[in-house]
Design an enzyme around this catalytic site. Structure first.
Site, PDB file in Angstrom:
ATOM      1  N   CYS A 256      18.347  -3.538  55.106  1.00 19.50           N
ATOM      2  CA  CYS A 256      17.167  -4.368  55.356  1.00 19.50           C
ATOM      3  C   CYS A 256      16.937  -4.767  57.031  1.00 19.50           C
ATOM      4  O   CYS A 256      16.919  -5.925  57.377  1.00 19.50           O
ATOM      5  CB  CYS A 256      16.652  -5.574  54.513  1.00 19.50           C
ATOM      6  SG  CYS A 256      16.699  -5.196  52.944  1.00 19.50           S
ATOM      7  N   ALA A 257      17.270  -3.863  57.919  1.00 15.18           N
ATOM      8  CA  ALA A 257      17.623  -4.136  59.141  1.00 15.18           C
ATOM      9  C   ALA A 257      16.607  -4.679  59.839  1.00 15.18           C
ATOM     10  O   ALA A 257      16.982  -5.508  60.832  1.00 15.18           O
ATOM     11  CB  ALA A 257      17.945  -2.793  59.923  1.00 15.18           C
ATOM     12  N   GLY A 260      16.720  -5.178  64.030  1.00 17.33           N
ATOM     13  CA  GLY A 260      17.995  -4.888  64.385  1.00 17.33           C
ATOM     14  C   GLY A 260      18.959  -6.022  64.733  1.00 17.33           C
ATOM     15  O   GLY A 260      20.099  -5.468  65.369  1.00 17.33           O
ATOM     16  N   GLY A 261      18.721  -7.068  64.460  1.00 15.29           N
ATOM     17  CA  GLY A 261      19.520  -8.299  64.956  1.00 15.29           C
ATOM     18  C   GLY A 261      20.897  -8.192  64.547  1.00 15.29           C
ATOM     19  O   GLY A 261      22.077  -8.211  64.958  1.00 15.29           O
ATOM     20  N   LYS A 262      20.873  -8.022  63.189  1.00 14.89           N
ATOM     21  CA  LYS A 262      22.577  -8.029  62.245  1.00 14.89           C
ATOM     22  C   LYS A 262      23.097  -6.659  62.582  1.00 14.89           C
ATOM     23  O   LYS A 262      24.053  -6.505  62.717  1.00 14.89           O
ATOM     24  CB  LYS A 262      22.258  -8.094  61.101  1.00 14.89           C
ATOM     25  CG  LYS A 262      21.829  -9.769  60.874  1.00 14.89           C
ATOM     26  CD  LYS A 262      22.059 -10.093  59.258  1.00 14.89           C
ATOM     27  CE  LYS A 262      21.392 -11.571  59.134  1.00 14.89           C
ATOM     28  NZ  LYS A 262      19.946 -11.841  59.413  1.00 14.89           N
ATOM     29  N   ASP A 280      15.220   0.219  57.010  1.00 11.63           N
ATOM     30  CA  ASP A 280      14.172  -0.551  56.306  1.00 11.63           C
ATOM     31  C   ASP A 280      12.755   0.122  55.996  1.00 11.63           C
ATOM     32  O   ASP A 280      12.599   1.209  56.382  1.00 11.63           O
ATOM     33  CB  ASP A 280      13.677  -1.588  57.823  1.00 11.63           C
ATOM     34  CG  ASP A 280      13.002  -2.694  57.539  1.00 11.63           C
ATOM     35  OD1 ASP A 280      13.579  -3.909  57.541  1.00 11.63           O
ATOM     36  OD2 ASP A 280      11.591  -2.835  57.471  1.00 11.63           O
ATOM     37  N   ASP A 327      19.877  -8.048  53.749  1.00  8.90           N
ATOM     38  CA  ASP A 327      19.440  -9.255  54.087  1.00  8.90           C
ATOM     39  C   ASP A 327      18.055  -9.158  53.505  1.00  8.90           C
ATOM     40  O   ASP A 327      17.088  -8.743  54.373  1.00  8.90           O
ATOM     41  CB  ASP A 327      19.406  -9.371  55.701  1.00  8.90           C
ATOM     42  CG  ASP A 327      18.787 -10.418  56.391  1.00  8.90           C
ATOM     43  OD1 ASP A 327      18.636 -11.533  55.473  1.00  8.90           O
ATOM     44  OD2 ASP A 327      18.355 -10.913  57.485  1.00  8.90           O
ATOM     45  N   CYS A 380      17.579 -16.041  53.853  1.00  6.08           N
ATOM     46  CA  CYS A 380      17.174 -17.367  54.797  1.00  6.08           C
ATOM     47  C   CYS A 380      16.535 -18.400  53.900  1.00  6.08           C
ATOM     48  O   CYS A 380      15.670 -18.996  54.470  1.00  6.08           O
ATOM     49  CB  CYS A 380      16.537 -17.022  56.164  1.00  6.08           C
ATOM     50  SG  CYS A 380      15.285 -16.045  56.197  1.00  6.08           S
TER      51      CYS A 380
END
Length: 463
Positions: A256-257, A260-262, A280, A327, A380
């Site tokens: 679940c990109a 693209g932070g992770k 995604d 995520d 989160c």
């Protein structure tokens, strides 16, 4: 801009939110359409706008009490909130409204009868001393005083064992964290570079890659940012990627990109070696990652949109990945301090729907994990039903997976004490100074047989 024109601009932004707008998007669009607004004015307008978002429930309580409505009736107009905010937060007096509320030159229009009533009653409550009235009032319910949705009070109080400081932290402004790009240097060298470029910074407390920035610098103009040495990423989010424990040469998928932070953090851990897939449901979000990947010097990432177009490709990847990071889409309760408007747009029905999606995503993503590989589940959210609840439901139907305590992974990767006792990682703004995050690492038995996955249909935008 005059101070009153700035106030009017903040009111216009708040009015946009009341009609269904999203704070960050509304602010970006507002300033993009008004490029004549200078940087100092933009800062002042934004600060006022977000500060009002952090006191909406209390302002609305005051409006309803002053207008003799049920205190928790809701439905207060933005103008009423605006007027009461000036009375309580700025201690305005009637003469200031008379002078500045006339509708001329970007100033608010004159007070209505109801708005004059609000002014008169606040003045009456001040009495002869004319001392400012506090925004908080002893008769306010806890959820109003803490600025959280009423439905969330009971589960959050239970989670935090009645600690109101945890609730209060959900409404405090978030600080700015950066993640260093290991492909371009060490934290020490990049800290020195940022200090040279004029930033007030310090090393993060938990992540070995984190740098905390103080103040509100224009990061996009800094050479260190343009050169890809750092990325904006909350320290808690960095720990999620760290616990994925991706290694050079492995096959890894960020399921679940989002933007693209992770994915960037995983690529750096892999030292650009191995196969890294960013997937995604939104192709647009994946497209937005291209600029970030290029700036960071990442070149081992392949983008794959989830859905029917790539269903065949995903079926061919059964049991091939060493690491699958999920995520998952969630309520975002852990990021309320960063997105103060979001909490008023979600309710129990949304949470129930999200838990179903989370479990469907876990089912699909798990099939990509190779025997002996790991599935990393993160949200989160602070709500147990989205975290421990979704993990427990998954383990009931997937006996081939077991929980890998995060403390074991932490001991292998980080020298500082783990911020949570395990077996899962749970972070909160009050206790850890990060956004609220939950992470579980689930390891697949080395002898487990692979299964053909269903076509993946769901993914989240990264927090």
């Amino acid at each position: 801009m005059t101070p009153v024109a700035r106030l009017q601009a903040a009111y216009e932004l708040l009015d946009n939110i009341s009609q269904g707008g999203v704070a960050d998007a509304a602010a970006s669009r507002y300033f993009r359409d008004r490029r004549y607004i200078g940087s100092k004015d933009r800062t002042a307008i934004s600060e006022r706008f977000y500060a009002m978002l952090r006191r909406l429930a209390r302002l609305e309580w005051w409006v309803n009490v002053l207008l003799e409505r049920p205190p928790e009736a809701g439905g207060a107009s933005v103008r009423h909130l605006f007027v009461v905010d000036l009375l309580l937060s700025d201690n305005w007096i009637p003469e200031q409204f008379q002078k500045n509320f006339d509708g001329e030159e970007h100033r608010p229009h004159a007070l209505s009868r109801a708005e004059r009533t609000l002014v008169d009653k606040i003045v009456e409550l001040r009495g002869d001393s004319k001392e400012p009235l506090p925004l908080d009032h002893p008769e306010m319910p806890l959820w109003v005083r803490m600025e959280i949705p009423p439905w969330s009070e009971a589960p959050l109080l239970e989670l935090f064992e009645g600690d109101e400081a945890e609730l209060a932290a959900l409404n405090s402004p978030a600080l700015l964290d950066l993640r260093i790009n290991q492909l371009h240097g060490t934290r020490e060298s990049i800290l020195a570079r940022l200090q040279f470029e004029g930033l007030k910074v310090e090393a993060g407390q938990w992540s070995p890659l984190a740098i905390r920035v103080f103040g509100r610098p224009a990061l996009g103009t800094l050479p260190a940012f343009k050169d890809g040495l750092v990325e904006i990423q909350d320290e808690g989010s960095q720990l999620v990627a760290l616990l994925a424990d991706a290694k050079p040469g492995q096959w890894v998928i960020d399921y679940c990109a989002g933007a693209g932070g992770k994915t960037l953090a995983l690529a750096a851990d892999m030292n650009n070696k191995g196969r890294l897939i960013a997937s995604d449901i939104s192709e647009k979000r994946l497209e937005r990652a291209v600029t970030r990947l290029r700036r960071a010097g990442v070149h081992n990432v392949e983008r794959r949109a989830l859905g029917t177009e790539n269903a065949g490709w995903f079926k061919r990847q059964v049991g091939k990945f060493d690491r699958v990071l999920v995520d998952a889409p969630c309520s975002g309760t852990g990021t309320w301090r960063r997105n103060p408007d979001m909490k008023w747009r979600i309710g129990p029905a949304d949470v129930a729907e999200l838990t179903v999606k989370q479990r469907e995503i876990l089912d699909a993503a798990a099939k990509l994990v190779k025997p002996g590989g790991r599935l990393i589940y993160a949200t989160c959210s602070l709500l147990p039903e989205e975290n421990e609840g979704s993990v427990a439901a998954f383990l009931e139907t997937h006996p081939e997976f077991t929980v890998k305590p995060v403390t074991e992974i932490w001991a292998e990767r980080v020298t500082t004490p783990c911020p949570a006792p395990g077996p899962y990682l749970r972070l909160t703004p009050h206790r850890h100074g990060t956004d609220g995050f939950f992470t579980a690492v689930l390891e697949r038995s080395a002898s487990a047989a692979a299964q053909i996955p269903e076509s993946p249909e769901l993914a989240s935008e990264e927090s």
